[in-house]
Design a protein around this motif. Structure first.
Motif: not given
Length: 326
Positions: A253-277
C-alpha cells in the motif's frame, strides 16, 4: 515446436550453433522476408512462474530450471512438480536449486533458430540473485549478436510481466535489441515482498545462521523480505504469519501511494504468489490482497521449485508492477 523447449539440432558446440544460425538465415530466403523486419522469439526460464501449461504466445519458449533433490537432478515441469518437491521437504531431504548447463541453454537457442527466428530475447532471473544471467550473457557472445540477454533485475511474477511485455513488443515488430533496452530501462518499476513460514531453507541456503534460525523459531519470528532491484533484503520482522502478511500488504500500500502514486490503477498489476500446499491456502491469501486492492484484478502464481528450494513450504509473496506495455 513453437512455444516449447525441445532439444534442437544434433551436434554440440560450434557445429550446432552454426547449423542453427544457418537455418535462420535460410528461412529468410525461403520466406522471402527482405523487408528488414526481424522475426524475434522470446525465451525465459521457469523462475518466471511460467509453466508450459500457461504459455500464451507463439514464439515464447521456456527453459526448465534444474533442482537437486536427494542428490538427484530434476527439471521443473518435466520430471518434478511443486507437490513432489514439497513431499521431499516434508521428508527433510537435501534440496538445492541449480543452473541450466551451457548445453541446455544453447540447445534451446539453437532450436529457436531452427524454428526460423532471426533473433532471441532471453529473460532470466535477476543477476543480483543468481549467476544464471551473467552466464547466459557470456554464452550469447557465441551467437553473433542474435541473442540478447535481458538483465532487468526481476524474478517470479515481475519477471513474468516482463516476458509478457517482450512478447507484445516482438509482435509490434521491435528488434531484440530494442526490447532489451526497453525492459532494462524500466527494471525498477516493480516491488516484491515475501515471508517464510519456516527458517529451515533460509538456514540451509546460508542466508541466516543456525543460531538466528533457532532463535526466530522459538519466538515465532517471521522475516519479511523484499526485492526492489538487485538483492534480497530484510524489510521487517513479524510475530507469526498473520502479522507478516499484514506487514507485506501495508508495504505494498505504501509503494502504491509513494512510488506509484501518479500511476492509474489500470497501468498497475498487483500479484500474489506462494508455496502453499493447498489451493485453499493460496486462494485465501489472494482474497486477502484482493480485498485491499478492490479496483485491480489480483491473481496468484505458484512460486517455482527453484525459489521454493530457498523459502520452503507455505511461504507467501506479493508484488506490484507498473505495466511496461499497456
Amino acid at each position: 515446436m513453437e512455444g516449447n523447449w525441445n532439444p534442437g539440432p544434433k551436434g554440440t558446440g560450434s557445429d550446432a550453433k552454426a547449423a542453427a544460425l544457418d537455418a535462420a538465415a535460410d528461412s529468410q530466403d525461403i520466406d522471402g522476408r527482405n523487408d528488414g523486419i526481424m522475426k524475434v522469439a522470446v525465451a525465459t526460464d521457469t523462475n518466471s512462474s511460467i509453466t508450459r501449461e500457461i504459455i500464451w504466445e507463439p514464439g515464447l519458449y521456456l527453459l526448465p530450471m534444474p533442482v537437486i533433490v536427494g542428490g538427484q537432478p530434476y527439471l521443473e515441469g518435466e520430471d518434478i512438480t511443486s507437490a513432489q518437491l514439497y513431499a521431499a521437504m516434508k521428508d527433510h531431504q537435501d534440496i538445492f536449486s541449480s543452473q541450466p548447463s551451457p548445453g541446455q541453454l544453447m540447445e534451446l537457442w539453437d532450436a529457436i533458430f531452427q524454428d526460423g527466428y532471426d533473433e532471441i530475447v532471453y529473460i532470466p532471473m535477476s543477476s543480483g540473485l543468481s549467476s544464471t544471467c551473467s552466464n547466459a550473457a557470456l554464452f550469447a557472445t557465441e551467437y553473433d549478436g542474435r541473442v540478447h540477454v535481458v538483465d532487468n533485475h526481476r524474478i517470479s511474477v515481475t519477471q513474468r510481466a516482463s516476458v509478457y511485455s517482450a512478447c507484445k513488443l516482438a509482435a509490434q515488430g521491435k528488434s531484440a535489441g530494442e526490447i532489451k533496452t526497453f525492459l532494462e530501462e524500466r527494471a525498477y518499476d516493480a516491488s516484491i515482498y515475501i515471508t517464510v513460514d519456516s527458517m529451515e531453507y533460509l538456514k540451509k541456503g546460508g542466508r541466516i545462521t543456525p543460531a538466528v534460525a533457532a532463535f526466530a523459531t522459538v519466538l515465532n519470528l517471521k522475516p519479511v523480505l523484499t526485492i526492489q532491484g538487485d538483492k534480497l533484503d530484510t524489510y521487517a520482522k513479524a510475530r507469526g504469519m498473520r502479522q507478516a502478511e499484514a506487514k507485506m500488504i501495508e508495504a505494498l500500500k505504501q509503494d502504491r501511494a509513494a512510488r506509484f502514486g501518479d500511476v492509474p490503477d489500470e497501468l498497475l498489476q498487483v500479484e500474489t504468489a506462494g508455496t502453499f500446499e493447498t489451493e485453499e491456502q493460496a486462494e485465501h491469501w489472494r482474497q486477502m490482497v484482493q480485498a485491499v486492492f478492490p479496483d485491480m484484478t489480483v491473481s496468484y502464481a505458484q512460486l517455482p521449485c527453484s525459489i521454493a528450494c530457498h523459502v520452503g513450504m507455505n511461504a507467501a509473496g506479493i508484488g506490484i508492477i507498473k505495466k511496461e506495455v499497456p
